[in-house]
Design a protein around this motif. Structure first.
Motif, PDB file in Angstrom:
ATOM      1  N   ALA A  38       0.659  -1.305  -0.190  1.00 30.14           N
ATOM      2  CA  ALA A  38      -0.289  -0.060   0.042  1.00 30.14           C
ATOM      3  C   ALA A  38       0.857   1.246  -0.057  1.00 30.14           C
ATOM      4  N   LEU A  39       1.574   0.887   0.888  1.00 30.75           N
ATOM      5  CA  LEU A  39       2.788   2.642   1.411  1.00 30.75           C
ATOM      6  C   LEU A  39       3.767   2.206  -0.568  1.00 30.75           C
ATOM      7  N   VAL A  40       4.085   0.925  -0.904  1.00 32.37           N
ATOM      8  CA  VAL A  40       4.554   1.596  -2.375  1.00 32.37           C
ATOM      9  C   VAL A  40       3.672   1.652  -3.570  1.00 32.37           C
ATOM     10  N   ARG A  41       2.237   1.173  -3.386  1.00 30.24           N
ATOM     11  CA  ARG A  41       1.624   2.058  -4.302  1.00 30.24           C
ATOM     12  C   ARG A  41       1.138   3.376  -4.270  1.00 30.24           C
ATOM     13  N   SER A  42       1.237   3.894  -2.986  1.00 26.57           N
ATOM     14  CA  SER A  42       0.308   5.673  -2.785  1.00 26.57           C
ATOM     15  C   SER A  42       2.085   6.353  -2.932  1.00 26.57           C
ATOM     16  N   ALA A  43       3.317   5.790  -3.112  1.00 27.13           N
ATOM     17  CA  ALA A  43       4.697   6.520  -3.134  1.00 27.13           C
ATOM     18  C   ALA A  43       4.723   6.406  -4.536  1.00 27.13           C
ATOM     19  N   ALA A  44       4.547   5.279  -5.414  1.00 27.19           N
ATOM     20  CA  ALA A  44       4.902   5.981  -6.747  1.00 27.19           C
ATOM     21  C   ALA A  44       4.336   6.625  -8.003  1.00 27.19           C
ATOM     22  N   PRO A  45       2.925   7.391  -7.577  1.00 28.32           N
ATOM     23  CA  PRO A  45       2.895   8.748  -8.034  1.00 28.32           C
ATOM     24  C   PRO A  45       4.240   9.885  -7.482  1.00 28.32           C
ATOM     25  N   VAL A  46       4.055  10.130  -6.614  1.00 28.82           N
ATOM     26  CA  VAL A  46       5.406  10.933  -5.776  1.00 28.82           C
ATOM     27  C   VAL A  46       7.010  10.848  -5.986  1.00 28.82           C
ATOM     28  N   LEU A  47       6.822   9.200  -6.732  1.00 24.08           N
ATOM     29  CA  LEU A  47       8.760   8.385  -7.238  1.00 24.08           C
ATOM     30  C   LEU A  47       8.726   9.769  -8.962  1.00 24.08           C
ATOM     31  N   GLU A  48       7.269   8.938  -9.788  1.00 27.71           N
ATOM     32  CA  GLU A  48       7.318   9.565 -10.684  1.00 27.71           C
ATOM     33  C   GLU A  48       7.543  11.255 -11.126  1.00 27.71           C
ATOM     34  N   ARG A  49       7.039  12.021  -9.893  1.00 28.84           N
ATOM     35  CA  ARG A  49       7.020  13.155 -10.273  1.00 28.84           C
ATOM     36  C   ARG A  49       8.231  13.325  -9.903  1.00 28.84           C
ATOM     37  N   LEU A  50       9.551  13.119  -8.746  1.00 25.71           N
ATOM     38  CA  LEU A  50      10.313  13.333  -8.934  1.00 25.71           C
ATOM     39  C   LEU A  50      11.442  12.612  -9.851  1.00 25.71           C
ATOM     40  N   ALA A  51      10.822  12.232 -10.933  1.00 25.26           N
ATOM     41  CA  ALA A  51      11.983  11.415 -11.834  1.00 25.26           C
ATOM     42  C   ALA A  51      11.333  12.739 -13.096  1.00 25.26           C
ATOM     43  N   GLN A  52      10.666  13.665 -13.200  1.00 28.66           N
ATOM     44  CA  GLN A  52       9.827  14.254 -14.269  1.00 28.66           C
ATOM     45  C   GLN A  52      10.912  15.958 -13.362  1.00 28.66           C
ATOM     46  N   LEU A  53      11.045  16.094 -12.325  1.00 32.57           N
ATOM     47  CA  LEU A  53      12.245  16.953 -12.006  1.00 32.57           C
ATOM     48  C   LEU A  53      13.018  17.537 -12.374  1.00 32.57           C
TER      49      LEU A  53
END
Length: 145
Positions: free
Chosen positions: A130-145
């Motif tokens: 559940a933590l990984v699922r919720s963190a995935a969009p945040v990690l994606e955003r970090l990868a795009q910055l």
């Protein structure tokens, strides 16, 4: 976040960096057998994601010098994985386009890596997943910055 980062936050940043790098390295090793370098694979992945691009655009996206990208494109072209077409608006330019064999290599590689990661994720608890699922969009955003 802004402002000064706390010691605890700095430790988290360090852990995140090291963990993401280790996971990325392990994912890179889960690849289809082929003769492509990781740079060549990355260029194909970029073309797959963004569509046709000029050599200059690819060089900027991949953070390499234009002469290096020219060599990479030539290698991929020799392997039948990209082709160069005339640019529709600028006759001085060409567009680099991934071929069907390139798409097949990328798809096979993605399937293999996804399966490997899905097996790995199967080792997590429901709470961890559940933590990984919720963190995935945040990690994606970090990868795009």
């Amino acid at each position: 976040m802004g402002g000064r980062i706390s010691e605890d936050d700095l430790a988290t940043v360090t852990t995140l960096r090291a963990s993401v790098m280790r996971l990325a390295r392990r994912l890179r090793h889960q690849r289809v057998e082929h003769t492509l370098s990781s740079t060549e694979m990355q260029v194909l992945a970029t073309l797959s994601r963004t569509g046709p691009a000029t050599p200059g655009e690819l060089a900027r996206q991949e953070h390499v010098q234009p002469p290096s990208m020219t060599r990479i494109i030539a290698l991929l072209e020799d392997k039948g994985l990209v082709r160069r077409d005339p640019h529709p608006q600028d006759r001085r330019q060409v567009l680099v386009i991934a071929t069907e064999p390139a798409a097949e290599i990328l798809e096979q590689s993605r399937r293999l890596r996804d399966a490997w990661l899905a097996d790995l994720v199967g080792e997590l608890t429901e709470e961890e997943w559940a933590l990984v699922r919720s963190a995935a969009p945040v990690l994606e955003r970090l990868a795009q910055l």
